[in-house]
Design a protein around this motif. Sequence first.
Motif, PDB file in Angstrom:
ATOM      1  N   THR A 198       0.850  -1.203   0.000  1.00  0.00           N
ATOM      2  CA  THR A 198       0.000   0.000   0.000  1.00  0.00           C
ATOM      3  C   THR A 198       0.885   1.252   0.000  1.00  0.00           C
ATOM      4  N   PRO A 199       0.647   2.183  -0.936  1.00  0.00           N
ATOM      5  CA  PRO A 199       1.570   3.326  -1.059  1.00  0.00           C
ATOM      6  C   PRO A 199       1.435   4.371   0.056  1.00  0.00           C
ATOM      7  N   TYR A 200       0.256   4.490   0.653  1.00  0.00           N
ATOM      8  CA  TYR A 200       0.044   5.500   1.701  1.00  0.00           C
ATOM      9  C   TYR A 200      -0.233   4.784   3.012  1.00  0.00           C
ATOM     10  N   VAL A 201       0.586   5.077   4.015  1.00  0.00           N
ATOM     11  CA  VAL A 201       0.515   4.345   5.280  1.00  0.00           C
ATOM     12  C   VAL A 201       0.304   5.325   6.431  1.00  0.00           C
ATOM     13  N   MET A 202      -0.702   5.043   7.242  1.00  0.00           N
ATOM     14  CA  MET A 202      -0.928   5.872   8.416  1.00  0.00           C
ATOM     15  C   MET A 202      -0.780   5.043   9.682  1.00  0.00           C
ATOM     16  N   LEU A 203       0.181   5.445  10.518  1.00  0.00           N
ATOM     17  CA  LEU A 203       0.415   4.776  11.785  1.00  0.00           C
ATOM     18  C   LEU A 203      -0.321   5.541  12.868  1.00  0.00           C
ATOM     19  N   GLY A 204      -1.396   4.957  13.363  1.00  0.00           N
ATOM     20  CA  GLY A 204      -2.151   5.605  14.433  1.00  0.00           C
ATOM     21  C   GLY A 204      -1.304   5.674  15.692  1.00  0.00           C
ATOM     22  N   ASN A 205      -1.885   6.323  16.700  1.00  0.00           N
ATOM     23  CA  ASN A 205      -1.209   6.529  17.972  1.00  0.00           C
ATOM     24  C   ASN A 205      -1.149   5.227  18.772  1.00  0.00           C
ATOM     25  N   ILE A 206      -0.165   4.356  18.436  1.00  0.00           N
ATOM     26  CA  ILE A 206       0.055   3.114  19.180  1.00  0.00           C
ATOM     27  C   ILE A 206       1.506   3.108  19.663  1.00  0.00           C
ATOM     28  N   HIS A 207       1.904   2.101  20.424  1.00  0.00           N
ATOM     29  CA  HIS A 207       3.273   2.007  20.946  1.00  0.00           C
ATOM     30  C   HIS A 207       4.276   2.169  19.786  1.00  0.00           C
ATOM     31  N   PRO A 208       5.287   3.005  19.951  1.00  0.00           N
ATOM     32  CA  PRO A 208       6.250   3.210  18.860  1.00  0.00           C
ATOM     33  C   PRO A 208       6.917   1.906  18.405  1.00  0.00           C
ATOM     34  N   ALA A 209       7.036   0.927  19.306  1.00  0.00           N
ATOM     35  CA  ALA A 209       7.608  -0.367  18.900  1.00  0.00           C
ATOM     36  C   ALA A 209       6.692  -1.032  17.853  1.00  0.00           C
ATOM     37  N   LEU A 210       5.392  -0.882  18.054  1.00  0.00           N
ATOM     38  CA  LEU A 210       4.442  -1.457  17.089  1.00  0.00           C
ATOM     39  C   LEU A 210       4.462  -0.664  15.776  1.00  0.00           C
TER      40      LEU A 210
ATOM     41  N   LEU B 180       7.060   0.692  14.540  1.00  0.00           N
ATOM     42  CA  LEU B 180       8.260   0.207  13.850  1.00  0.00           C
ATOM     43  C   LEU B 180       8.004  -1.176  13.230  1.00  0.00           C
ATOM     44  N   GLU B 181       7.236  -2.023  13.931  1.00  0.00           N
ATOM     45  CA  GLU B 181       6.908  -3.352  13.398  1.00  0.00           C
ATOM     46  C   GLU B 181       6.111  -3.240  12.093  1.00  0.00           C
ATOM     47  N   VAL B 182       5.210  -2.278  12.058  1.00  0.00           N
ATOM     48  CA  VAL B 182       4.434  -2.061  10.830  1.00  0.00           C
ATOM     49  C   VAL B 182       5.375  -1.645   9.700  1.00  0.00           C
ATOM     50  N   LEU B 183       6.256  -0.696  10.001  1.00  0.00           N
ATOM     51  CA  LEU B 183       7.166  -0.198   8.962  1.00  0.00           C
ATOM     52  C   LEU B 183       8.098  -1.303   8.461  1.00  0.00           C
ATOM     53  N   ALA B 184       8.421  -2.258   9.344  1.00  0.00           N
ATOM     54  CA  ALA B 184       9.289  -3.371   8.932  1.00  0.00           C
ATOM     55  C   ALA B 184       8.557  -4.305   7.960  1.00  0.00           C
ATOM     56  N   GLN B 185       7.226  -4.282   8.021  1.00  0.00           N
ATOM     57  CA  GLN B 185       6.458  -5.209   7.184  1.00  0.00           C
ATOM     58  C   GLN B 185       6.039  -4.627   5.834  1.00  0.00           C
ATOM     59  N   VAL B 186       5.944  -3.309   5.746  1.00  0.00           N
ATOM     60  CA  VAL B 186       5.449  -2.726   4.493  1.00  0.00           C
ATOM     61  C   VAL B 186       6.600  -2.478   3.513  1.00  0.00           C
ATOM     62  N   GLU B 187       6.230  -2.338   2.222  1.00  0.00           N
ATOM     63  CA  GLU B 187       7.246  -2.208   1.169  1.00  0.00           C
ATOM     64  C   GLU B 187       7.292  -0.802   0.594  1.00  0.00           C
ATOM     65  N   ARG B 188       8.312  -0.073   0.939  1.00  0.00           N
ATOM     66  CA  ARG B 188       8.587   1.231   0.350  1.00  0.00           C
ATOM     67  C   ARG B 188       7.352   2.082   0.074  1.00  0.00           C
ATOM     68  N   PRO B 189       6.616   2.434   1.102  1.00  0.00           N
ATOM     69  CA  PRO B 189       5.432   3.284   0.865  1.00  0.00           C
ATOM     70  C   PRO B 189       5.842   4.661   0.333  1.00  0.00           C
ATOM     71  N   LYS B 190       4.924   5.293  -0.356  1.00  0.00           N
ATOM     72  CA  LYS B 190       5.163   6.622  -0.916  1.00  0.00           C
ATOM     73  C   LYS B 190       5.121   7.680   0.186  1.00  0.00           C
ATOM     74  N   LEU B 191       4.264   7.423   1.176  1.00  0.00           N
ATOM     75  CA  LEU B 191       4.123   8.374   2.292  1.00  0.00           C
ATOM     76  C   LEU B 191       3.795   7.614   3.571  1.00  0.00           C
ATOM     77  N   VAL B 192       4.578   7.897   4.606  1.00  0.00           N
ATOM     78  CA  VAL B 192       4.276   7.339   5.929  1.00  0.00           C
ATOM     79  C   VAL B 192       3.918   8.491   6.862  1.00  0.00           C
ATOM     80  N   VAL B 193       2.720   8.397   7.430  1.00  0.00           N
ATOM     81  CA  VAL B 193       2.243   9.413   8.364  1.00  0.00           C
ATOM     82  C   VAL B 193       2.101   8.754   9.728  1.00  0.00           C
ATOM     83  N   ALA B 194       2.482   9.470  10.774  1.00  0.00           N
ATOM     84  CA  ALA B 194       2.332   8.902  12.117  1.00  0.00           C
ATOM     85  C   ALA B 194       1.774   9.928  13.093  1.00  0.00           C
ATOM     86  N   ASP B 195       1.041   9.419  14.047  1.00  0.00           N
ATOM     87  CA  ASP B 195       0.541  10.185  15.187  1.00  0.00           C
ATOM     88  C   ASP B 195       1.231   9.609  16.430  1.00  0.00           C
ATOM     89  N   THR B 196       1.252  10.344  17.513  1.00  0.00           N
ATOM     90  CA  THR B 196       1.733   9.787  18.779  1.00  0.00           C
ATOM     91  C   THR B 196       1.043  10.520  19.911  1.00  0.00           C
TER      92      THR B 196
END
Lengths: 310, 310
Positions: A118-130, A132-148
């Motif tokens: 998926t080219p656009y990835v949004m990381l909701g406000n979850i534990h930063p370790a999780l 990072l786990e998401v980012l380790a699984q996805v393939e070169r997204p065009k945009l990664v957005v995160a909340d904390t």
Amino acid sequence: MNQSSVLIVGSLAYDDLEMPTGTFENVVGGAATYASIAASLFCPVRLVGVIGEDFPNLVITDLEKRGVDAAGVERAKGKTFRWRGRYSKDLSTRETLDTQLNVFADFRPKIPEAFKSTPYVMLGNIHPALQLEVLAQVERPKLVVADTMNFWITGEPKLLGEVMKKVDLLVINDEEAREITGIHNLVKAANEIRKRGPKYLIVKRGEHGALYFDDAGAFFAPAYPLEEVVDPTGAGDSFAGGLMGYLTRVGSLDHPHMRRAIYFGCALGSFCVEGIGPRRLLDVTQGDLKKRMEQFMTLVETGGPVGIPS
Amino acid sequence: MNQSSVLIVGSLAYDDLEMPTGTFENVVGGAATYASIAASLFCPVRLVGVIGEDFPNLVITDLEKRGVDAAGVERAKGKTFRWRGRYSKDLSTRETLDTQLNVFADFRPKIPEAFKSTPYVMLGNIHPALQLEVLAQVERPKLVVADTMNFWITGEPKLLGEVMKKVDLLVINDEEAREITGIHNLVKAANEIRKRGPKYLIVKRGEHGALYFDDAGAFFAPAYPLEEVVDPTGAGDSFAGGLMGYLTRVGSLDHPHMRRAIYFGCALGSFCVEGIGPRRLLDVTQGDLKKRMEQFMTLVETGGPVGIPS
């Protein structure tokens, strides 16, 4: 060209809301829920999260009808994550009365194979370790957005630092920006945060709008002024979902699109607060959105260049 | 056509400022002072107020050099009005430590004959009875703008009600709007205030910008985000002065001009807070103003219409 999708990873929840107008219990909530509903007005959504045995199938079915692929929503043994909060009389502040992690305590995001590109990835406000786990699984997204949130800023600063290095756009509120940097002035705090990783930064200020920072400078969009605010829960997540949905739909991160995405985010936030929980957000039509954006633009249009009169 | 003038009636003062960065005493201040300096960047100013024997002639001479006609500034026996305040560490709030009315206690505004037909009139935050006295002396102005404060809202509601009936544009802050109406929601409060007289209303929100209301709806302009705020004293008055100066210069109250006037007001407010007292404001050149307005516009430009992507 096929329409791109957005991947949203985060919480699905039950909220108990003590509002000045009454107490509303078992309200469907969660950052990923609000963000998905908002984003689904623009593009297909791929949702990853966890629910307990008590979470109604009907909600998932409703999301699916809106173009949300819930294949990444795991149903675990136990109860759904639950948050209880009390709002001040003017709805400007809230306090957390209770947080029950429940099935969220053991949540490890598993990104379905079909979601990984998926080219656009949004990381909701979850534990930063999780995150990072998401980012380790996805393939070169065009945009990664995160909340904390404050909890991770003070509790997991190192891991959050790692997340920030891998994130293109960080979406946080003003207090969080100050807490991350220890700098009160938001312009200075924004510069400092952007040095630590995110190329783009959005600082949400609730009813006072949103500031956006990139290499070209700062941009500001106000909140849409409403006569009646019913429930602010989920407004920030709806903002982020609307923003991501728009960017995914147009498939561009150029400067004007970023700015418009922020206005669409603000518009979705304004719908969200018009009802208890996601009630109003779920009813928003393309016509409603078009009308609100038109009225929003009359709020800010200067009617021509603002030059010094000769 | 000759350039119109603006008539500004209000306080000239000495301020003692306890700032996080140090205490600054005998700083020249007063709402009319700040407003006159700001307005003088756009048009000739006619100033009416009162000073004591201790007020330096040099300040008056400086104002005159800027195109401020100080024929209405009365020098009375006694000391100049003095305000002492302490700012919070982040400069977001302040408390009044002392107010010495001095010569202001017996002030009765006398509008010089040559000032009576001034088309643009600004009534600073003075006793509503005095605001009414000014209006009784002037001849059919094109625009009457007034400011007020909590003290008069609670202490003189009837007289303030009379003023509001005779004012075209009321410029107040958000707390004052709530206090006048007893309504927390600003959109609703604005509707209620406009029913009581003013055709136009501006609600100042400090670092959160300004809302403007007229028959066509609402308009919002943000505060210009600065890396360094030195002293917020006089920012609201500089805003009002810049706004009035612009309107007087262009000689028009149409919708686009009102909106641009608000942006110029915000720009003047942003200069004001960059120095202790009116220090920075006094140094602002046309070039500074042009540059700030350009940067201001990049902060809000959406780069084209914000329509729903197809």
